[in-house]
Design an enzyme around this catalytic site. Structure first.
Site, PDB file in Angstrom:
ATOM      1  N   CYS A 184       0.825  -1.132   0.036  1.00 36.00           N
ATOM      2  CA  CYS A 184      -0.125  -0.090  -0.032  1.00 36.00           C
ATOM      3  C   CYS A 184       1.008   1.323   0.064  1.00 36.00           C
ATOM      4  O   CYS A 184       1.378   1.351  -0.987  1.00 36.00           O
ATOM      5  CB  CYS A 184      -1.015  -0.125   1.243  1.00 36.00           C
ATOM      6  SG  CYS A 184      -2.387   1.104   1.029  1.00 36.00           S
ATOM      7  N   GLU A 202      -1.035  -8.648   5.276  1.00 31.45           N
ATOM      8  CA  GLU A 202      -1.129  -8.989   6.687  1.00 31.45           C
ATOM      9  C   GLU A 202      -2.272  -8.821   7.382  1.00 31.45           C
ATOM     10  O   GLU A 202      -2.644  -9.022   8.480  1.00 31.45           O
ATOM     11  CB  GLU A 202      -0.163  -7.824   7.238  1.00 31.45           C
ATOM     12  CG  GLU A 202      -0.596  -6.151   7.585  1.00 31.45           C
ATOM     13  CD  GLU A 202      -0.674  -5.606   6.269  1.00 31.45           C
ATOM     14  OE1 GLU A 202      -0.309  -6.099   5.099  1.00 31.45           O
ATOM     15  OE2 GLU A 202      -0.933  -4.120   6.436  1.00 31.45           O
ATOM     16  N   HIS A 248      -3.534  -5.569   1.305  1.00 32.50           N
ATOM     17  CA  HIS A 248      -2.707  -5.784   2.629  1.00 32.50           C
ATOM     18  C   HIS A 248      -2.705  -7.326   2.946  1.00 32.50           C
ATOM     19  O   HIS A 248      -3.675  -7.571   3.664  1.00 32.50           O
ATOM     20  CB  HIS A 248      -3.460  -4.972   3.728  1.00 32.50           C
ATOM     21  CG  HIS A 248      -3.274  -3.376   3.502  1.00 32.50           C
ATOM     22  ND1 HIS A 248      -2.056  -2.957   4.082  1.00 32.50           N
ATOM     23  CD2 HIS A 248      -3.969  -2.519   2.976  1.00 32.50           C
ATOM     24  CE1 HIS A 248      -2.395  -1.650   4.156  1.00 32.50           C
ATOM     25  NE2 HIS A 248      -3.393  -1.433   3.136  1.00 32.50           N
TER      26      HIS A 248
END
Lengths: 318, 232
Positions: B86, B205, B203
């Site tokens: 990002c 994560e 993302h």
């Protein structure tokens, strides 16, 4: 202007000869000393601040009839001046008691003087810059009576000019040091005017805004020097560069399209295209006009615009 | 394996990355402060999401001049693995470690939702654990994810297989409807020529544990580990 050999190196400055007779370059250093050289350090950016502040203050004094050695700012930390045969006497003007005076006379720090005091000190590192009476000056043959009167009068006039000047910028001018020299038999104000040679206190908070931050380890030394320059540089005229950044041709501009749609829905059918960009103004005090375009272009290429998606246009205004 | 998570002022996904690496992958991880001028001993550097330097001027434009970015660049030049997620992706673009730039989403909205991503090249350090064409469900959260690049570079990236992830629908069909932000060619993630630098808008994560609604992000993390284990 060609910089030639080093003529003199002091604690905070180097003075160089130039190819112009009678003109020298003062290069301001970041090195700082206090208490007759017992404390040493580096104040990052100090040379730049002191050169630019001296440039602003000396020009301001010149406009108000004070004869100074100043010619012009050459770079961010260099000033071109007339060469003066310096008089080895430092003139101190005090509006408030601070530092050595407070200690010597037992006055509480920041006691306001009934009227500004003028003091003379012998500029001598070996002797530790001792205070001089007028008789001492005469005895040592450092300056004649007439010169002493003139220096004291100019010092008070400088005080009358600069006290309100700093007041308007939120700073109390507590005290300052001046040095004079002779050129073609006439007295000129020389040296520098910077937080190294004066005491400034914030009008609102009383905060120390000068070299005492270094002397007394008050922290935020670099920031304070920069802040003083910011305050006095504010309405200083200089070159202004305007940078217009717009989305490149052929690159989609979502914000422009949204505005176009909104304009159409309001009935502005004549609009064919809307492109929305950024407008940045840069103030460049003391910068030579011929260098501005190249520098600003470099700023655009490296940071202000992204050449992949943006075009830019620069306008320079003096 | 040892990861370094680079923290800029305004990063806000560094703790998530740290958590996944430390608690889910059970690998070594450390934060690397933006003022570091030297990084060593890491096998992979992660540039996390967030709003570095307030995203002032352009996303990533100021962060790329952080002292640490010289170290990140030399690490990448020597073949070190660098992943920008990002805002981290935006920083890699501004730094010139990846080609192209980001525009505002065509909708002009900040978009925060799950998207489907088709793995376009599954023989990279970042996607070797994915089946060719596998669809990953991972969230995006950004305002400037509208990727653009000049035509020649785009063609070269396609030929070299450097477009790693494309926005698609649930069935893996790449279409305009499945494009959340207007990105050129539905591009969601790309690699540099050496495939050791990877930038992606989604993302991973935030999708590495089932409790969060998807663990598809693990495909990317585990690919990195597999690549590292194989390379030794």
């Amino acid at each position: 202007m060609e910089k030639r050999e080093l003529i003199y190196e002091g604690k905070a400055k180097r003075v160089y000869a130039t190819d112009q007779i009678g003109q020298v370059i003062h290069e301001f250093k970041d090195e700082a000393t206090a208490f007759d050289g017992k404390k040493r350090g580096i104040i990052e950016g100090k040379g730049r601040v002191n050169a630019q502040m001296s440039d602003i203050i000396f020009r301001y004094l010149e406009r108000r009839g004070i004869r100074t050695h100043h010619i012009k700012l050459l770079s961010e930390n260099e000033i071109l001046t007339w060469w003066l045969e310096m008089i080895p006497v430092e003139i101190i003007v005090r509006n408030y008691a601070a530092g050595s005076l407070a200690k010597r006379l037992g006055l509480p720090e920041r006691t306001e003087m009934r009227s500004p005091l003028v003091e003379f000190y012998y500029k001598s590192d070996e002797l530790g810059d001792p205070m001089l009476s007028r008789e001492h000056v005469r005895e040592l043959g450092l300056a004649d009576e007439e010169q002493m009167d003139e220096m004291a009068a100019i010092a008070l006039k400088v005080n009358d000019i600069l006290r309100p000047y700093f007041e308007e910028r939120g700073l109390v001018l507590a005290d300052f040091k001046l040095e004079f020299g002779l050129r073609e038999g006439r007295l000129y104000l020389g040296d520098e005017f910077s937080p190294d040679v004066c005491r400034l206190w914030d009008t609102e908070t009383g905060e120390v805004m000068d070299k005492d931050r270094f002397r007394q380890d008050l922290g935020k030394v670099e920031e304070t020097y920069a802040e003083v320059l910011r305050r006095i540089g504010e309405e200083e005229t200089g070159i202004t560069a305007s940078v217009f950044i717009s989305p490149k041709r052929g690159i989609l501009d979502p914000a422009g399209q949204a505005a176009l749609g909104a304009l159409k829905s309001l009935g502005f059918d004549e609009v064919g295209e809307v492109r929305i960009g950024k407008y940045i103004t840069l103030r460049l005090p003391g910068m030579e006009a011929e260098r501005v375009m190249d520098r600003v272009r470099e700023m655009c290429e490296r940071l202000l615009a992204n050449p992949i998606i943006e075009d830019y246009r620069i306008e320079i205004e003096e | 394996m040892r990861f370094g998570v680079v923290v800029f002022p305004g990063s806000n996904c560094e703790a998530d990355c740290y958590h996944v690496i430390n608690k889910v992958l059970r690998e070594d991880v450390e934060y690397v402060w933006h003022q570091e001028t030297y990084v060593s001993g890491y096998d992979c550097l992660v540039l996390p999401g967030g709003f570095s330097y307030g995203d002032y001027l352009r996303c990533g434009a100021i962060a790329r001049f952080s002292p640490v970015m010289d170290a990140v660049s030399s690490f990448a030049r020597e073949g070190g693995l660098v992943i920008g997620i990002c805002n981290g992706f935006q920083i890699l673009l501004e730094a010139g470690l990846l080609p192209g730039a980001m525009l505002r989403n065509t909708s002009l909205h900040f978009i925060c939702r799950f998207v489907n991503l088709r793995v376009e090249n599954s023989s990279t350090p970042w996607t070797n654990r994915a089946a060719p064409g596998q669809v990953l469900r991972i969230p995006i959260a950004h305002n400037e994810g509208n990727y653009v690049v000049d035509r020649d570079t785009h063609r070269r990236m396609v030929e070299e297989g450097r477009i790693i992830l494309r926005y698609c629908d649930g069935e893996g069909k790449v279409s305009e409807e499945a494009n959340p932000n207007g990105a050129l060619d539905n591009i969601a993630g790309i690699c540099n020529e050496g495939f050791n630098v990877f930038g992606l808008m989604p993302h991973p994560e935030r999708a590495s544990e089932e409790i969060l609604g998807s663990a598809d992000g693990l495909v990317i993390w585990e690919s990195i580990m597999a690549y590292h284990a194989e390379r030794g």
